[in-house]
Write an enzyme that holds these catalytic residues in place. Structure first.
Site, PDB file in Angstrom:
ATOM      1  N   GLU A   1      -2.826  -5.762   3.382  1.00 55.96           N
ATOM      2  CA  GLU A   1      -3.946  -4.935   3.856  1.00 55.96           C
ATOM      3  C   GLU A   1      -4.174  -3.888   2.779  1.00 55.96           C
ATOM      4  OE1 GLU A   1      -5.736  -5.206   6.701  1.00 55.96           O
ATOM      5  OE2 GLU A   1      -4.660  -6.959   7.436  1.00 55.96           O
TER       6      GLU A   1
ATOM      7  N   CYS B   1      -8.906   3.923   4.471  1.00 56.12           N
ATOM      8  CA  CYS B   1      -9.131   2.745   3.621  1.00 56.12           C
ATOM      9  C   CYS B   1     -10.534   2.184   3.778  1.00 56.12           C
ATOM     10  CB  CYS B   1      -8.108   1.667   3.948  1.00 56.12           C
ATOM     11  SG  CYS B   1      -8.126   1.199   5.686  1.00 56.12           S
TER      12      CYS B   1
HETATM   13  P1  NAD Z   1       0.550   2.824  -2.019  1.00 53.64           P
HETATM   14  O1  NAD Z   1       0.213   1.430  -2.397  1.00 53.64           O
HETATM   15  O2  NAD Z   1       0.758   3.809  -3.097  1.00 53.64           O
HETATM   16  O3  NAD Z   1       1.892   2.861  -1.137  1.00 53.64           O
HETATM   17  C1  NAD Z   1       2.079   2.031  -0.016  1.00 53.64           C
HETATM   18  C2  NAD Z   1       3.551   1.771   0.184  1.00 53.64           C
HETATM   19  O4  NAD Z   1       4.063   1.098  -0.971  1.00 53.64           O
HETATM   20  C3  NAD Z   1       4.390   3.033   0.373  1.00 53.64           C
HETATM   21  O5  NAD Z   1       5.297   2.814   1.428  1.00 53.64           O
HETATM   22  C4  NAD Z   1       5.106   3.197  -0.956  1.00 53.64           C
HETATM   23  O6  NAD Z   1       6.392   3.726  -0.806  1.00 53.64           O
HETATM   24  C5  NAD Z   1       5.191   1.785  -1.494  1.00 53.64           C
HETATM   25  N1  NAD Z   1       5.110   1.746  -2.967  1.00 53.64           N
HETATM   26  C6  NAD Z   1       4.425   2.596  -3.780  1.00 53.64           C
HETATM   27  N2  NAD Z   1       4.597   2.240  -5.074  1.00 53.64           N
HETATM   28  C7  NAD Z   1       5.393   1.150  -5.084  1.00 53.64           C
HETATM   29  C8  NAD Z   1       5.929   0.314  -6.099  1.00 53.64           C
HETATM   30  N3  NAD Z   1       5.683   0.547  -7.394  1.00 53.64           N
HETATM   31  N4  NAD Z   1       6.731  -0.722  -5.747  1.00 53.64           N
HETATM   32  C9  NAD Z   1       6.993  -0.962  -4.438  1.00 53.64           C
HETATM   33  N5  NAD Z   1       6.511  -0.197  -3.438  1.00 53.64           N
HETATM   34  C10 NAD Z   1       5.725   0.838  -3.739  1.00 53.64           C
HETATM   35  O7  NAD Z   1      -0.594   3.278  -1.002  1.00 53.64           O
HETATM   36  P2  NAD Z   1      -0.790   4.707  -0.362  1.00 53.64           P
HETATM   37  O8  NAD Z   1      -1.178   5.660  -1.446  1.00 53.64           O
HETATM   38  O9  NAD Z   1       0.324   5.054   0.532  1.00 53.64           O
HETATM   39  O10 NAD Z   1      -2.068   4.408   0.562  1.00 53.64           O
HETATM   40  C11 NAD Z   1      -3.358   4.418   0.076  1.00 53.64           C
HETATM   41  C12 NAD Z   1      -3.888   3.023  -0.216  1.00 53.64           C
HETATM   42  O11 NAD Z   1      -3.684   2.177   0.899  1.00 53.64           O
HETATM   43  C13 NAD Z   1      -5.377   3.022  -0.461  1.00 53.64           C
HETATM   44  O12 NAD Z   1      -5.680   2.126  -1.497  1.00 53.64           O
HETATM   45  C14 NAD Z   1      -5.957   2.485   0.845  1.00 53.64           C
HETATM   46  O13 NAD Z   1      -7.221   1.884   0.742  1.00 53.64           O
HETATM   47  C15 NAD Z   1      -4.899   1.526   1.258  1.00 53.64           C
HETATM   48  N6  NAD Z   1      -4.927   1.321   2.698  1.00 53.64           N
HETATM   49  C16 NAD Z   1      -5.333   0.129   3.186  1.00 53.64           C
HETATM   50  C17 NAD Z   1      -5.407  -0.065   4.561  1.00 53.64           C
HETATM   51  C18 NAD Z   1      -5.862  -1.348   5.163  1.00 53.64           C
HETATM   52  O14 NAD Z   1      -5.703  -1.491   6.374  1.00 53.64           O
HETATM   53  N7  NAD Z   1      -6.403  -2.276   4.418  1.00 53.64           N
HETATM   54  C19 NAD Z   1      -5.041   0.971   5.411  1.00 53.64           C
HETATM   55  C20 NAD Z   1      -4.633   2.167   4.861  1.00 53.64           C
HETATM   56  C21 NAD Z   1      -4.558   2.342   3.502  1.00 53.64           C
END
Ligand code: NAD
Length: 467
Positions: A208, A242
């Site tokens: 997602e 998002c």
């Molecule tokens: P992110 O991708 O930075 O982090 C998400 C998760 O991944 C966190 O738990 C984090 O600890 C982990 N993570 C971060 N970097 C990592 C790495 N290098 N290796 C492994 N794991 C890692 O996202 P965010 O900043 O928490 O959230 C914002 C993003 O999420 C935006 O792009 C938004 O559009 C998206 N989002 C999508 C939905 C959806 O339903 N499609 C919902 C909410 C947010």
């Protein structure tokens, strides 16, 4: 420690497969009660994390999960029972079914922007489908993540559901295990890392992700209503959503009217001055200083490239405040038009004819959501047929997320797979075909070797008549 938890869950998942549906419903009820009892704690945790308004926590974090539990409990029996499949002529002697088996041990990784809801909703699907789960909430929302850990600890044994807190390194550690399914919500960049890690074990994934969700406003739209709906969808959660409208494509002849209506709505919602908006209890903070600075630099970069600030533009780094901001005449090469904004900056772009707007959208990665405000059936059909998006709302924004009957998910860069309601149940289930042969199945030997001319003749008839 992680390995032990994983192995214990693996063993437990085998026992769980044989549990009754009533037991799954009981798990959901336990979770439901705990969420109800913790309502005030959830509101307080989100307030501490980023000053999320109470009304928004109730509406966007707690209500959707309680509604989802209620819906899933009502439908689970129907979704979970083996589905009878019509006999095929060739296999007329056998009965066929689709069994919905639990995947096993699932990893659910969450983001910070709706830190409670986006962790618990996939868990509801995982529990309904009979799985064990390890949850990894975001490291940016400490209060909410700690509360989730406590709620889960109170409701479940560690070998059934547990929470592992930590940052990117913790996720990387978890990703080394051969999970039966990985459900990731977060950025497209990290989604690719997750998918690469999953491929090492060929774990199935639901991704997602994010992206830039466009909104079209054409001249047939009810401009005042469009402005009101867009203002709410854009600035709820301080636009850290998002599926928030990322930029607006407005037909030129209604551009000024739309802009003025939008500014009016922003003032009605959050206050007339930047100071009022900063102090408004109805306007959330930006999640961190680092994210506030990122948004500040998006404004600076756009202005450097001759964009005009149509409204707002104020940033207070210490208070983690970015005012609702409209950007006009943005250069398409500026960062604000190249990356997902994920904050309260809204570029307004005018178009002369609908094809221009469609072309604009199709030149970019497929968005998670697409919104259109129009009363022209012709224009609506044209946009629906000519563009691709994870989901669409016509004459509204973001609310498709809350319909249990609709699959929620992205397409290509904005995601893979979907969930909510039955789609969540399916994401966490393996649809296992089961064919049960009867004694009449011995006729199958008519196509077994040795391939006599008589048998070849039968096989040729099968091919010709496509039996
Ligand atoms: P992110 O991708 O930075 O982090 C998400 C998760 O991944 C966190 O738990 C984090 O600890 C982990 N993570 C971060 N970097 C990592 C790495 N290098 N290796 C492994 N794991 C890692 O996202 P965010 O900043 O928490 O959230 C914002 C993003 O999420 C935006 O792009 C938004 O559009 C998206 N989002 C999508 C939905 C959806 O339903 N499609 C919902 C909410 C947010």
């Amino acid at each position: 420690m992680l390995e032990q938890i994983f192995l214990h869950q693996k063993q437990h998942s085998l026992r769980l497969r044989k549990e009754s549906l009533a037991a799954r419903v009981e798990f959901l009820t336990t979770l439901e009660r705990s969420i109800e009892n913790n309502t005030e704690n959830i509101v307080a945790a989100l307030k501490q994390d980023f000053k999320k308004p109470e009304a928004e926590t109730l509406l966007t974090e707690i209500y959707p999960v309680l509604k989802e539990i209620q819906y899933v409990k009502k439908k689970l029996k129907r979704w979970a029972r083996p589905e009878k499949v019509a006999r095929s002529l060739m296999l007329a002697t056998a009965k066929s079914y689709i069994y919905k088996e639990p995947r096993g041990v699932c990893l659910i990784i969450g983001p910070w922007n709706y830190p409670f809801q986006l962790m618990i909703t996939p868990l509801i699907s995982a529990l309904a489908a009979g799985n064990c789960a390890i949850l990894k909430p975001s490291e940016f929302t400490n209060h909410t993540s700690r509360l989730i850990a406590k709620i889960i600890h109170d409701c479940f044994s560690e070998n059934h559901v547990t929470v592992i807190q930590g940052g990117a390194e913790t996720t990387q550690e978890l990703l080394k295990f051969p999970f039966d399914h990985i459900f990731f919500t977060g950025s497209t960049r990290v989604g690719k890392i997750v998918m690469e890690a999953a491929s090492r074990h060929l774990s199935s994934v639901t991704l997602e992700l994010g992206g830039k969700s466009p909104t079209i406003v054409d001249s047939s739209a009810n401009i005042e209503i469009a402005a009101e709906k867009i203002a709410w969808a854009k600035f709820v959660n301080a636009s850290q959503t998002c599926i928030a409208p990322d930029y607006i494509l407005v037909e030129q002849q209604v551009y000024e009217r739309f802009k003025m209506a939008l500014i009016k709505k922003i003032k009605d919602f959050y206050g007339h001055s930047s100071l009022e908006q900063k102090n408004s209890p109805d306007y959330a903070q930006i999640i961190s200083t680092q994210h506030t600075l990122r948004l500040k630099s998006l404004i600076e970069d756009a202005v450097k490239r001759n964009a005009e600030i149509g409204y707002g533009g104020d940033v207070d780094q210490e208070q983690r405040f970015v005012s609702p901001t409209l950007l006009e005449k943005v250069d398409l090469n500026s960062d604000v038009m190249k990356e997902e904004i994920f904050g309260p900056l809204l570029p307004l772009i005018s178009f002369q004819n609908l094809n221009e707007a469609i072309h604009f959208i199709n030149e970019r990665p497929k968005p998670l959501a697409l919104y259109m405000y129009s009363h022209s059936r012709l224009n609506i059909d044209e946009v629906l047929q000519s563009t691709s998006a994870g989901g669409v709302c016509i004459n509204d924004s973001v609310i498709h997320f809350s319909h249990h009957g609709l699959p929620f998910g992205g397409v290509q860069e904005s995601g893979l797979g979907s969930y909510h309601g039955v789609y969540g149940f399916k994401a966490f289930s393996h649809e296992k075909p089961v064919l049960i042969q009867s004694a009449w199945g011995k006729f199958m030997r008519l196509v077994y070797p040795p391939y006599t001319s008589f048998k070849i003749d039968i096989i040729r008839k099968l091919v010709r008549w496509k039996i």
